[in-house]
Design a protein around this motif. Structure first.
Motif, PDB file in Angstrom:
ATOM      1  N   ASP A 495       0.817  -1.212   0.000  1.00  8.27           N
ATOM      2  CA  ASP A 495       0.000   0.000   0.000  1.00  8.27           C
ATOM      3  C   ASP A 495       0.853   1.265   0.000  1.00  8.27           C
ATOM      4  N   HIS A 496       0.280   2.303  -0.589  1.00 11.56           N
ATOM      5  CA  HIS A 496       0.880   3.639  -0.594  1.00 11.56           C
ATOM      6  C   HIS A 496       2.289   3.668  -1.175  1.00 11.56           C
ATOM      7  N   ASN A 529      -4.113   1.797  -2.589  1.00 13.04           N
ATOM      8  CA  ASN A 529      -3.590   3.163  -2.537  1.00 13.04           C
ATOM      9  C   ASN A 529      -2.193   3.296  -3.130  1.00 13.04           C
ATOM     10  N   ASN A 530      -1.930   2.546  -4.183  1.00 13.15           N
ATOM     11  CA  ASN A 530      -0.662   2.674  -4.894  1.00 13.15           C
ATOM     12  C   ASN A 530      -0.842   3.549  -6.126  1.00 13.15           C
ATOM     13  N   ASN A 556      -8.520   1.210  -4.554  1.00 11.25           N
ATOM     14  CA  ASN A 556      -8.094   2.616  -4.575  1.00 11.25           C
ATOM     15  C   ASN A 556      -6.698   2.838  -5.140  1.00 11.25           C
ATOM     16  N   ASN A 557      -6.357   2.120  -6.194  1.00  9.71           N
ATOM     17  CA  ASN A 557      -5.088   2.348  -6.877  1.00  9.71           C
ATOM     18  C   ASN A 557      -5.282   3.287  -8.065  1.00  9.71           C
ATOM     19  N   ASN A 580     -10.807   1.876  -8.105  1.00  9.59           N
ATOM     20  CA  ASN A 580      -9.555   2.159  -8.794  1.00  9.59           C
ATOM     21  C   ASN A 580      -9.756   3.155  -9.928  1.00  9.59           C
ATOM     22  N   ASN A 636      -9.621   3.685   2.841  1.00 13.59           N
ATOM     23  CA  ASN A 636      -9.883   4.973   2.172  1.00 13.59           C
ATOM     24  C   ASN A 636     -10.552   5.971   3.104  1.00 13.59           C
ATOM     25  N   ALA A 648      -5.916   6.754  -5.331  1.00 11.52           N
ATOM     26  CA  ALA A 648      -5.001   6.622  -4.204  1.00 11.52           C
ATOM     27  C   ALA A 648      -4.985   7.811  -3.257  1.00 11.52           C
TER      28      ALA A 648
END
Length: 662
Positions: A495-496, A529-530, A556-557, A580, A636, A648
């Motif tokens: 992540d992130h 989140n990437n 959420n990428n 995404n 998120n 992200a």
């Protein structure tokens, strides 16, 4: 006593270059010395001007070698190291405790280097008579680029016992690595070598190339490095002719030379010694030859002679801080715990040019160097932080064992042999890899493999807030973060991370280059989140081949994704792709395998980022990705809208950043 400790310190390899600080270690069961006493232990001092017969207790009476500190220190003690270069491998005599660790530190403001090389001297210019002698065993040497370089007065040699294995020889001129003479000449950039490709007519074990203009028989017995797809391999030339060479066996794994896509290089022939910064070693005569445009005696020429700077394989609760490594590395062992490496500056950590190591198929061809190169942290609850690591045939860092950590490190120019080694090779489980900056790697920035550890309960890994770029330089079917094969990852979180700008070595094909690649059946991952850009397959790629892509959460990428082998019934059950932003390839029929997709921004809808041209992928006020996400607590949170955002970055939330925080 002096003879005993010195012989041990010379057993292993070592190299270092960095800054000194203080170290603490108590002399348990050791005769008392005049070492300065602190509240927790004694402080000892080391300096190049010191004497090992001194008491080491003050900066005015320092030891000469760090190993002398290692022999006398006990829990709570510190070894403070003055500026200088130390040619030794340090093997601690004892460990610290959790309450009273032992410390080895560079003195304040000091530059300390543990050096893994030995200087080479006694150079003489190679003459025509020498060439005549060499030609008795290599009849092609005289009429070659080497012969011409001898006539021009550019070749020098010295006697040197560098061992019987040429593939482990490493030579430096003025602290920069030279390269073995080869064709084509690779140049001086280890991660951007000049490449040659097999031409039309190549097949099985034969490479056809009009550029092979040397006489028939010239290349017989030479070593060959080949690379195709994700496979690099080394072998020998069985026979050669003008325009072709035939290897003793086809390249491993693929079992064939692929015209126009198999890259190769040939070495092991003195005839190619004709460029600055190159060398040739004759292990039978124990003689090293170099090309030099002036007298080598005017330069510092060294050869690697030690592997380890600190051998911590039997050590726990020990800190090494502010130390530099040159042509050597640090390794802990399976029983090590509580070891901290802080502020290490390491250059040329590991070196080899033989990949196959006698394997008859994929085997070590793919995995050579993954487990045992770079800084190796084995055991439990060890960490490496705030370090700068560069130049390694294998890893920058290998995390083995369980519950180890790599944080805030800068790693670059590693895996120059193009295997599954990586900037950080993550094995074992329950590992933490956060806030690292990784760039210019042969294959992957992070290679994540799953292994259990005997006697320990496995847990998930965390790979987060890393900035990775310049991957795929020597291999394909690859990613900034690559994980394989058919393992259940217990909810490991990726992540992130910011994953961008791969630099494939070839433009002939760029298959499989993505930000995160869950290959061949990796399951039970959280990929969230990437952000990625410049990746052919997008920020995420799922490959269900094998056991299937099950129970993965892809949330959420930003940057798109690609789906492979997820369409057959039951092949992707439990995998959810939510919230995404970016084009999703391979989408047709994907839900037939059990995949669930929801609330992803359609490819035709512009997300209206703040500044996509400058890679600012936050959402503008007008973005259609606002207020449209499925709420996923812990994934998120933070949007100022009633509902989460897609992508992200949550609208209105502080922008998160990736990479080393220094």
């Amino acid at each position: 006593m002096l003879t005993k400790w010195w012989s041990r310190s010379r057993r292993g390899p070592w190299s270092v270059g960095a800054v000194l600080a203080s170290l603490s270690v108590v002399a348990a069961a050791v005769p008392a010395t005049a070492a300065s006493q602190t509240g927790d232990g004694r402080t000892y001092y080391v300096a190049p001007s010191g004497r090992d017969a001194a008491d080491g207790g003050t900066a005015r009476t320092p030891f000469r070698h760090i190993q002398r500190c290692a022999d006398v220190m006990g829990p709570g003690d510190t070894c403070v190291i003055a500026s200088g270069t130390y040619d030794e491998t340090v093997v601690p005599a004892r460990s610290g405790t959790a309450e009273r660790p032992i410390s080895y530190r560079a003195a304040e403001g000091a530059q300390v280097t543990l050096n893994g090389t030995t200087p080479l001297r006694g150079w003489s210019k190679v003459t025509g008579n020498d060439v005549t002698r060499i030609a008795r065993s290599d009849p092609y040497a005289a009429d070659s680029p080497f012969g011409e370089a001898v006539k021009a007065g550019r070749i020098y040699s010295t006697r040197a016992d560098l061992g019987p294995d040429v593939t482990t020889v490493q030579v430096f001129t003025d602290r920069k690595m030279d390269v073995e003479a080869q064709w084509p000449h690779p140049g001086s950039d280890l991660l951007a070598p000049t490449l040659r490709y097999a031409g039309a007519g190549s097949a099985d074990a034969t490479i056809v190339d009009a550029g092979l203009t040397r006489p028939a028989g010239y290349w017989d017995g030479a070593r060959a490095l080949t690379g195709y797809w994700y496979i690099s391999g080394t072998g020998k030339v069985k026979s050669s002719a003008v325009g072709s060479v035939t290897l003793d066996v086809p390249p491993p794994c693929v079992h064939k030379v692929v015209p126009e896509e198999t890259r190769y290089a040939l070495s092991g022939k003195i005839g190619e010694l004709a460029r600055p910064g190159t060398w040739f070693y004759d292990p039978t005569a124990k003689r090293l030859y170099v090309y030099s445009e002036d007298d080598p005696g005017r330069h510092t020429i060294e050869a690697k002679s030690r592997t380890l700077a600190f051998d911590l394989t039997g050590t726990s609760h020990t800190t090494v801080a502010g130390i530099g490594l040159f042509a050597s590395t640090i390794r802990t062992g399976a029983s090590s715990t509580g070891v901290t490496l802080d502020g290490i500056t390491g250059k040329y950590l590991s070196h080899y040019t033989d990949i196959t190591q006698g394997a008859t198929d994929c085997g070590t061809t793919v995995t050579r160097g993954v487990a045992d190169t770079g800084i190796v942290l084995d055991g439990t609850h060890n960490k490496i932080v705030n370090s700068d690591l560069s130049f390694s045939a294998g890893n920058g860092i290998a995390l083995r064992g369980q519950n180890n950590t790599a944080t805030d490190n800068v790693i670059h120019d590693v895996d120059y042999m193009g295997t599954y080694a990586a900037g950080i090779a993550v094995q074992g489980n329950s590992q933490t890899v956060t806030h690292n900056t990784i760039s210019r790697v042969g294959r992957s920035g992070i290679n994540l493999q799953w292994n259990t550890v005997d006697g320990l309960t496995p847990g998930p890994d965390r790979i987060a807030y890393n900035d990775i770029s310049g991957y795929a330089r020597l291999s394909l079917d690859v990613a900034a973060i690559y994980t394989c094969c058919s393992a259940w990852m217990m909810g490991s979180s990726l992540d992130h991370n910011v994953l961008h700008d791969p630099e494939p070595a070839t433009t002939l094909t760029t298959f499989g280059i993505s930000g995160i690649y869950a290959d061949n059946g990796q399951s039970d991952l959280v990929i969230a989140n990437n952000v990625g850009w410049g990746n052919r397959e997008g920020t995420v790629m799922l490959n269900g081949l094998g056991t299937g892509s099950h129970d993965n959460g892809v949330y959420n990428n930003t940057g798109g994704m690609t789906l492979f082998y997820v369409k057959e019934p039951g092949q992707s059950t439990g995998t959810k792709i939510y919230n995404n932003v970016g084009t999703i390839r391979g989408l047709d029929g994907a839900t037939d395998g059990g995949l669930v997709l929801s609330s992803n921004l359609p490819a035709e809808v512009d997300p209206l980022f703040v500044d996509a041209a400058q890679h600012d992928y936050r959402l503008s006020d007008q973005s259609p990705a606002r207020n449209r996400g499925i709420a996923l607590p812990g994934i998120n949170d933070g949007a100022t809208d009633p509902a989460p955002s897609l992508g992200a970055y949550q609208y209105g939330a502080p922008k998160w950043t990736a990479g080393a925080r220094r």
